[in-house]
Design a protein around this motif. Structure first.
Motif, PDB file in Angstrom:
ATOM      1  N   PHE A  92       0.810  -1.216   0.000  1.00 47.97           N
ATOM      2  CA  PHE A  92       0.000   0.000   0.000  1.00 47.97           C
ATOM      3  C   PHE A  92       0.846   1.269   0.000  1.00 47.97           C
ATOM      4  N   ILE A  93       1.984   1.222   0.624  1.00 45.00           N
ATOM      5  CA  ILE A  93       2.796   2.427   0.720  1.00 45.00           C
ATOM      6  C   ILE A  93       3.668   2.606  -0.516  1.00 45.00           C
ATOM      7  N   LEU A  94       4.110   1.504  -1.127  1.00 46.90           N
ATOM      8  CA  LEU A  94       5.126   1.602  -2.174  1.00 46.90           C
ATOM      9  C   LEU A  94       4.805   0.826  -3.441  1.00 46.90           C
ATOM     10  N   ALA A  95       3.583   0.317  -3.602  1.00 45.92           N
ATOM     11  CA  ALA A  95       3.328  -0.545  -4.759  1.00 45.92           C
ATOM     12  C   ALA A  95       1.901  -0.370  -5.268  1.00 45.92           C
ATOM     13  N   ASP A  96       1.418  -1.391  -5.993  1.00 50.78           N
ATOM     14  CA  ASP A  96       0.191  -1.293  -6.779  1.00 50.78           C
ATOM     15  C   ASP A  96      -1.046  -0.986  -5.951  1.00 50.78           C
ATOM     16  N   ALA A  97      -1.198  -1.637  -4.801  1.00 53.38           N
ATOM     17  CA  ALA A  97      -2.395  -1.402  -3.997  1.00 53.38           C
ATOM     18  C   ALA A  97      -2.475   0.059  -3.566  1.00 53.38           C
ATOM     19  N   GLY A  98      -1.338   0.629  -3.216  1.00 54.60           N
ATOM     20  CA  GLY A  98      -1.322   2.043  -2.874  1.00 54.60           C
ATOM     21  C   GLY A  98      -1.604   2.934  -4.068  1.00 54.60           C
ATOM     22  N   ALA A  99      -1.213   2.474  -5.271  1.00 53.66           N
ATOM     23  CA  ALA A  99      -1.512   3.248  -6.476  1.00 53.66           C
ATOM     24  C   ALA A  99      -3.015   3.364  -6.695  1.00 53.66           C
ATOM     25  N   SER A 100      -3.775   2.366  -6.277  1.00 49.86           N
ATOM     26  CA  SER A 100      -5.231   2.457  -6.375  1.00 49.86           C
ATOM     27  C   SER A 100      -5.765   3.578  -5.492  1.00 49.86           C
ATOM     28  N   LEU A 101      -5.226   3.689  -4.277  1.00 50.36           N
ATOM     29  CA  LEU A 101      -5.630   4.796  -3.406  1.00 50.36           C
ATOM     30  C   LEU A 101      -5.138   6.136  -3.957  1.00 50.36           C
ATOM     31  N   LYS A 102      -3.945   6.137  -4.529  1.00 52.79           N
ATOM     32  CA  LYS A 102      -3.400   7.364  -5.115  1.00 52.79           C
ATOM     33  C   LYS A 102      -4.272   7.839  -6.279  1.00 52.79           C
ATOM     34  N   LEU A 103      -4.810   6.895  -7.055  1.00 56.38           N
ATOM     35  CA  LEU A 103      -5.699   7.259  -8.153  1.00 56.38           C
ATOM     36  C   LEU A 103      -6.907   8.030  -7.642  1.00 56.38           C
ATOM     37  N   ASP A 104      -7.467   7.577  -6.544  1.00 54.21           N
ATOM     38  CA  ASP A 104      -8.633   8.272  -5.997  1.00 54.21           C
ATOM     39  C   ASP A 104      -8.262   9.676  -5.519  1.00 54.21           C
ATOM     40  N   VAL A 105      -7.057   9.828  -4.963  1.00 52.77           N
ATOM     41  CA  VAL A 105      -6.602  11.160  -4.548  1.00 52.77           C
ATOM     42  C   VAL A 105      -6.479  12.085  -5.749  1.00 52.77           C
ATOM     43  N   LEU A 106      -5.907  11.601  -6.825  1.00 51.95           N
ATOM     44  CA  LEU A 106      -5.742  12.418  -8.030  1.00 51.95           C
ATOM     45  C   LEU A 106      -7.100  12.792  -8.625  1.00 51.95           C
ATOM     46  N   LEU A 107      -8.026  11.827  -8.649  1.00 53.06           N
ATOM     47  CA  LEU A 107      -9.354  12.120  -9.186  1.00 53.06           C
ATOM     48  C   LEU A 107     -10.088  13.124  -8.298  1.00 53.06           C
ATOM     49  N   ALA A 108      -9.926  12.987  -6.986  1.00 48.45           N
ATOM     50  CA  ALA A 108     -10.565  13.932  -6.071  1.00 48.45           C
ATOM     51  C   ALA A 108      -9.991  15.333  -6.229  1.00 48.45           C
ATOM     52  N   SER A 109      -8.741  15.438  -6.705  1.00 50.00           N
ATOM     53  CA  SER A 109      -8.114  16.743  -6.962  1.00 50.00           C
ATOM     54  C   SER A 109      -8.473  17.276  -8.339  1.00 50.00           C
ATOM     55  N   GLU A 110      -9.423  16.600  -9.001  1.00 47.50           N
ATOM     56  CA  GLU A 110      -9.917  16.996 -10.324  1.00 47.50           C
ATOM     57  C   GLU A 110      -8.851  16.895 -11.400  1.00 47.50           C
ATOM     58  N   LEU A 111      -7.894  16.001 -11.205  1.00 46.26           N
ATOM     59  CA  LEU A 111      -6.942  15.654 -12.255  1.00 46.26           C
ATOM     60  C   LEU A 111      -7.525  14.523 -13.094  1.00 46.26           C
ATOM     61  N   ARG A 112      -7.247  14.541 -14.378  1.00 47.33           N
ATOM     62  CA  ARG A 112      -7.894  13.617 -15.293  1.00 47.33           C
ATOM     63  C   ARG A 112      -6.906  12.580 -15.815  1.00 47.33           C
ATOM     64  N   PRO A 113      -7.250  11.293 -15.715  1.00 49.37           N
ATOM     65  CA  PRO A 113      -6.363  10.253 -16.257  1.00 49.37           C
ATOM     66  C   PRO A 113      -6.267  10.370 -17.772  1.00 49.37           C
ATOM     67  N   GLY A 114      -5.058  10.169 -18.282  1.00 49.47           N
ATOM     68  CA  GLY A 114      -4.842  10.273 -19.712  1.00 49.47           C
ATOM     69  C   GLY A 114      -4.619  11.690 -20.195  1.00 49.47           C
ATOM     70  N   VAL A 115      -4.950  12.674 -19.369  1.00 52.78           N
ATOM     71  CA  VAL A 115      -4.762  14.085 -19.721  1.00 52.78           C
ATOM     72  C   VAL A 115      -3.748  14.735 -18.788  1.00 52.78           C
ATOM     73  N   ASP A 116      -4.017  14.683 -17.485  1.00 50.77           N
ATOM     74  CA  ASP A 116      -3.129  15.291 -16.494  1.00 50.77           C
ATOM     75  C   ASP A 116      -2.111  14.302 -15.941  1.00 50.77           C
TER      76      ASP A 116
END
Length: 537
Positions: free
Chosen positions: A92-116
């Motif tokens: 969770f801190i350094l690998a794929d499972a944590g990347a799933s949580l990181k994705l939600d943080v980026l989306l909540a910051s209104e960053l767009r996958p594939g664009v930002d």
């Protein structure tokens, strides 16, 4: 004495209790007896012809509910066994499972996958992640609750396929073994489990003769991850157009998929925007990422078929032996099943389809092979009818899965839960290193350059605005932003744990850390600060 045309008596009809064992051939024979010779009456001939060309779902047995219940119970037991490993601190801190949580943080910051930021999966996986974490929270237990739900869908899909195949004990045994593979390997991110659930249930519908429903699910899989679902959708369209008599019937078969795709894309556009949905629906970033990881055939050899330093025990003690033998049997069996495809047999059609999908994965976009193990299992059991071969596959899979069981037991012995570390399960050495990093850094804010979600652990810290720090995933603009953040941050924390050659081997990273000094070098973290003495060797 009975003379003349055969009559159908009530004693000849199958009762409801015996229906699961009543095969399609017995049904056809009974209908012939009931209706007499076809040449005696054209109407009978037309009715019998309609019966013989009806969808296969009418003649196949319904899934056996006790088997489904048993598979779910076994899956729950394996999930409990592997829970400490699935919730491990490094994942969770350094690998794929944590990347799933990181994705939600980026989306909540209104960053767009594939664009930002670069994103290798489809738009629907991002939408499901956003909705899922919004409902259950952004912690390790919440993530694993969603993983369990998606694994349930995969288990149900595989159990449906095995029930339709009438494989008896071999199919049930293989389905039970696969439950462990699902719950153990789908924990890395939500995309794996969601795509697998769509594909396996699509195969079950395909086997029932419902190609329209199968295509709708395959389209969803393509929007989750634009790779295997795209190819399966194309194959289903081919099968549909090959079987239907005209355009009207073709549209009737294609319409559910069109409606499903329209609704799913509408939801994606509403949440992500049109540009993000379009870019993530096309597998360009994923292709670049896998190309950056090396040649596909080389990865196949070095990671699965013949890793360096292994002997024959490797093929018996892991799932590699099952994968290699299963691949050979699937290819040979699919070649023999081509005659059944010409005869409109759904079982043969599904077997050939799985063979094409499996070979495409092996040669075109080979990656985490465990995520598509269900396709291999279904395909092999479609084309291999001899019980001896099936039991051999079950035995190899059983032996190969024992190491996973031992690893699960070790997880319970070595790890303990920690509510202060995102609810992850931590080894004593990992907790000690976290305390050491906090002691060295003090109250200074930290910048993390790593995959995962470490910024959720340390208050006041922040990470890169990239979803996955790996070659081929982040864009040049993201690289420039990460380089700028490192140069201006007083404390930079880097992890080489899951990056092979390591982030610190990249030239642009070393150049960005020119004015920093390394003060900590541990198994998980390497810490650099400005204006501090170097760490002692």
């Amino acid at each position: 004495m009975h003379t003349g045309r055969p009559r159908y008596g009530k004693d000849d009809a199958p009762d409801r209790e015996s229906w699961p064992s009543y095969t399609s051939q017995q049904a056809s024979d009974t209908l012939v007896v009931a209706m007499g010779r076809m040449d005696e009456c054209p109407a009978r001939a037309r009715l019998l012809s309609a019966f013989m060309h009806a969808p296969a779902a009418a003649s196949l047995p319904r899934p056996f509910s006790p088997s489904l219940l048993l598979a779910l119970l076994v899956g729950a037991a394996f999930f409990a066994l592997h829970y400490p490993t699935l919730a491990s601190f490094p994942d969770f801190i350094l690998a794929d499972a944590g990347a799933s949580l990181k994705l939600d943080v980026l989306l909540a910051s209104e960053l767009r996958p594939g664009v930002d930021f670069g994103y290798t999966y489809g738009p629907l996986s991002a939408v499901v992640s956003r909705i899922g974490y919004g409902l259950v929270g952004r912690t390790a237990p919440a993530h694993l609750a969603l993983v369990a739900l998606l694994s349930l869908g995969s288990i149900l899909g595989l159990a449906r396929c095995m029930a339709r195949l009438e494989t008896n004990w071999t199919g049930l045994a293989m389905a039970l073994l696969c439950t462990q593979f699902f719950v153990r390997n789908f924990g890395f991110n939500l995309t794996y489990g969601l795509e697998s659930a769509c594909l396996l249930n699509a195969l079950a519908c395909h086997m029932e003769g419902r190609r329209d429903r199968a295509l709708a699910l395959a389209v969803l899989a393509a929007l989750v991850k634009p790779s295997m679902g795209i190819l399966y959708s194309a194959l289903l369209v081919f099968w549909i157009l090959r079987r239907v008599p005209g355009l009207r019937e073709a549209w009737r078969q294609l319409r559910p998929a069109v409606v499903t795709a329209t609704l799913a894309l509408t939801a994606c556009v509403a949440i992500l925007g049109f540009q993000s949905t379009l870019r993530t629906a096309i597998p360009l970033v994923g292709a670049v990422h896998y190309s950056a990881r090396g040649a596909r055939f080389t990865r196949l050899i070095t990671t699965l078929v013949a890793p360096s330093g292994v002997n024959f025990k490797y093929y018996l003690g892991t799932l590699a032996g099952f994968w290699i033998l299963g691949t050979a049997l699937l290819v040979l069996g699919a070649a023999r099943a081509l005659s059944g495809v010409r005869g409109n047999q759904p079982r043969a059609e599904v077997g050939v389809t799985c063979a094409v999908l499996h070979l495409a994965f092996t040669t075109l976009f080979f990656g985490p092979w465990q995520t598509y193990l269900g396709l291999l299992v279904v395909g092999v059991f479609c084309v291999v009818e001899r019980g001896a071969f099936r039991w051999a596959l079950v035995a190899i899979a059983l032996v190969g899965s024992t190491e996973m069981v031992r690893a699960g037991i070790r997880g319970w012995k070595e790890r303990t839960p920690d509510a202060h570390l995102l609810g992850t399960w931590v080894r004593p050495a990992e907790r000690q290193e976290v305390n050491e990093v906090l002691r060295v850094v003090g109250s200074q804010p930290m910048y993390f350059l790593t995959t995962g979600f470490p910024e959720g652990l340390f208050p006041g810290s922040h990470g890169s605005r990239s979803w996955f720090v790996a070659p081929g995933v982040f864009s040049p603009a993201e690289q420039e932003a990460m380089s700028r953040d490192m140069r201006t941050s007083p404390v930079v924390v880097v992890s080489d744990l899951y990056q092979g050659a390591g982030i610190l081997q990249w030239d642009w990273v070393r150049q960005s850390l020119t004015h920093h000094t390394r003060v900590h070098s541990g198994e998980l973290f390497t810490v650099f600060v400005t204006g501090a003495p170097p760490v002692r060797p």
